[in-house]
Design a protein around this motif. Sequence first.
Motif, PDB file in Angstrom:
ATOM      1  N   TYR A 214      -4.282   5.485   3.306  1.00 44.37           N
ATOM      2  CA  TYR A 214      -3.956   4.950   1.982  1.00 44.37           C
ATOM      3  C   TYR A 214      -5.227   5.012   1.146  1.00 44.37           C
ATOM      4  CZ  TYR A 214      -6.137   0.560   3.504  1.00 44.37           C
ATOM      5  OH  TYR A 214      -7.017  -0.382   3.965  1.00 44.37           O
TER       6      TYR A 214
ATOM      7  N   LYS B 121       0.850  -1.195   0.000  1.00 44.61           N
ATOM      8  CA  LYS B 121       0.000   0.000   0.000  1.00 44.61           C
ATOM      9  C   LYS B 121       0.880   1.236   0.000  1.00 44.61           C
ATOM     10  CE  LYS B 121      -3.446  -2.274   2.829  1.00 44.61           C
ATOM     11  NZ  LYS B 121      -3.608  -2.660   4.216  1.00 44.61           N
TER      12      LYS B 121
ATOM     13  N   TYR C 255      -8.038  -3.523  -1.157  1.00 44.02           N
ATOM     14  CA  TYR C 255      -7.371  -4.146  -0.004  1.00 44.02           C
ATOM     15  C   TYR C 255      -8.382  -4.722   0.963  1.00 44.02           C
ATOM     16  CZ  TYR C 255      -3.579  -1.413  -1.964  1.00 44.02           C
ATOM     17  OH  TYR C 255      -2.656  -0.876  -2.809  1.00 44.02           O
TER      18      TYR C 255
ATOM     19  N   ASP D 193      -7.949   3.076  -1.018  1.00 49.03           N
ATOM     20  CA  ASP D 193      -8.525   1.764  -1.279  1.00 49.03           C
ATOM     21  C   ASP D 193      -9.527   1.866  -2.428  1.00 49.03           C
ATOM     22  OD1 ASP D 193      -9.075  -0.913  -1.019  1.00 49.03           O
ATOM     23  OD2 ASP D 193     -10.092  -0.744   0.911  1.00 49.03           O
TER      24      ASP D 193
END
Length: 135
Positions: free
Chosen positions: A113, A41, A135, A115
């Motif tokens: 992050y 990630k 993810y 997604d």
Amino acid sequence: MSDIQKIDDFLERAEVFYFATTIGDQPKCRPFGYHYLEDGKIYFTSATFKDVFKQIQANPKVEIAAYDGDKFLRYYGTAKIVKNDRVVQRAFEELPELKEIFEKFNFELGVFYIDNATAEIRNEMSIEESYTFKY
């Protein structure tokens, strides 16, 4: 090289990229530079008191635009805020002046992050490469 590594490398070449959020119906865009690839990630950081972090909390749909001198990157999806002390520690190691400020004023560094993401590497006319990350 993995697909996410290709995107991280693109951001590295660009050095500065533009991170967009919204507040209500108004887009907001600002330059970012720090990113860290770990566990597949790409993590980003922001002080939790900043508007950008509050905007992510209110509406996690985000987009990054970058240019490496040859091609463009669009990287968009849903920001996921996480606790990741390793990313915070890494940011403070790479940016010691940031650590000093955050410790002095007792600020918190938020980590997130993207997604359900799509990343497109584009030339002037079309998409050359496209990747999805869930993810």
